[in-house]
Design a protein around this motif. Sequence first.
Motif, mmCIF file in Angstrom:
data_model
loop_
_atom_site.group_PDB
_atom_site.id
_atom_site.type_symbol
_atom_site.label_atom_id
_atom_site.label_comp_id
_atom_site.label_asym_id
_atom_site.label_seq_id
_atom_site.Cartn_x
_atom_site.Cartn_y
_atom_site.Cartn_z
ATOM 1 N N UNK A 84 0.811 -1.216 0.000
ATOM 2 C CA UNK A 84 0.000 0.000 0.000
ATOM 3 C C UNK A 84 0.847 1.270 0.000
ATOM 4 N N UNK A 85 2.168 1.118 -0.059
ATOM 5 C CA UNK A 85 3.049 2.277 0.063
ATOM 6 C C UNK A 85 4.031 2.348 -1.109
ATOM 7 N N UNK A 86 3.611 2.942 -2.227
ATOM 8 C CA UNK A 86 4.487 2.986 -3.399
ATOM 9 C C UNK A 86 5.762 3.795 -3.171
ATOM 10 N N UNK A 118 -5.238 -5.748 2.147
ATOM 11 C CA UNK A 118 -6.584 -5.440 2.625
ATOM 12 C C UNK A 118 -6.899 -3.945 2.527
ATOM 13 N N UNK A 119 -5.894 -3.121 2.292
ATOM 14 C CA UNK A 119 -6.115 -1.681 2.203
ATOM 15 C C UNK A 119 -6.592 -1.306 0.806
ATOM 16 N N UNK A 120 -7.468 -0.326 0.701
ATOM 17 C CA UNK A 120 -8.058 0.000 -0.603
ATOM 18 C C UNK A 120 -7.056 0.534 -1.620
ATOM 19 N N UNK A 121 -5.929 1.040 -1.170
ATOM 20 C CA UNK A 121 -4.973 1.661 -2.099
ATOM 21 C C UNK A 121 -3.784 0.766 -2.429
ATOM 22 N N UNK A 151 -2.343 -10.383 3.849
ATOM 23 C CA UNK A 151 -2.772 -9.326 4.765
ATOM 24 C C UNK A 151 -2.572 -9.868 6.165
ATOM 25 N N UNK A 152 -1.562 -9.361 6.852
ATOM 26 C CA UNK A 152 -1.336 -9.786 8.236
ATOM 27 C C UNK A 152 -2.509 -9.345 9.106
ATOM 28 N N UNK A 153 -3.170 -8.262 8.723
ATOM 29 C CA UNK A 153 -4.290 -7.743 9.520
ATOM 30 C C UNK A 153 -5.502 -8.683 9.488
#
Length: 173
Positions: A84-86, A118-121, A151-153
Amino acid sequence: MCLLLGAAGVGKTLLVKRLQKLSSGDGKGDLGDPPPTRPTVGTNLTDIVAHRKITIRELGGCMSPIWSSYYGNCHSLLFVMDASNPTQLSASCVLLLGLLSAEELAKASVLILFNKIDLPCYMTVEEMKSLIRLPDIMACAKQKVTTAEISARDGTGLAAVLLWLQEQHKSSG
């Protein structure tokens, strides 16, 4: 010994806590709410039972300059990247290249985990592989490299990570 490495904030601590919980049960059922985590400063040792005891050594992302001190006795390597972090992708790629070029890790099996799907981005595996030219990296690596989305979450993909660990640690500890 399995090393758990990745840049700061990619989800290594939550991943190892979730794997430990998953391995302590029957491998099924609800993982529950994610436990609280703090950035790892130093190292954490966690034992996971996947048909046999596997010790996972998590090293904080801020410790990357001295990760090489821990390469001895490493049979497998879990490398976590934040999908989620480009903006962190290039730094993670530099860390990965350093690991794959280390002689002490030449015989270790490597599982690259694209976390936070799991994050939308989040970026897809295809996008990340293309951005860091992962096929080229894997072609030049001495190690057997595998990838997985997790997804660890919410637990997505963690059963497959346990199976991978089990497979890599069948005959050696």
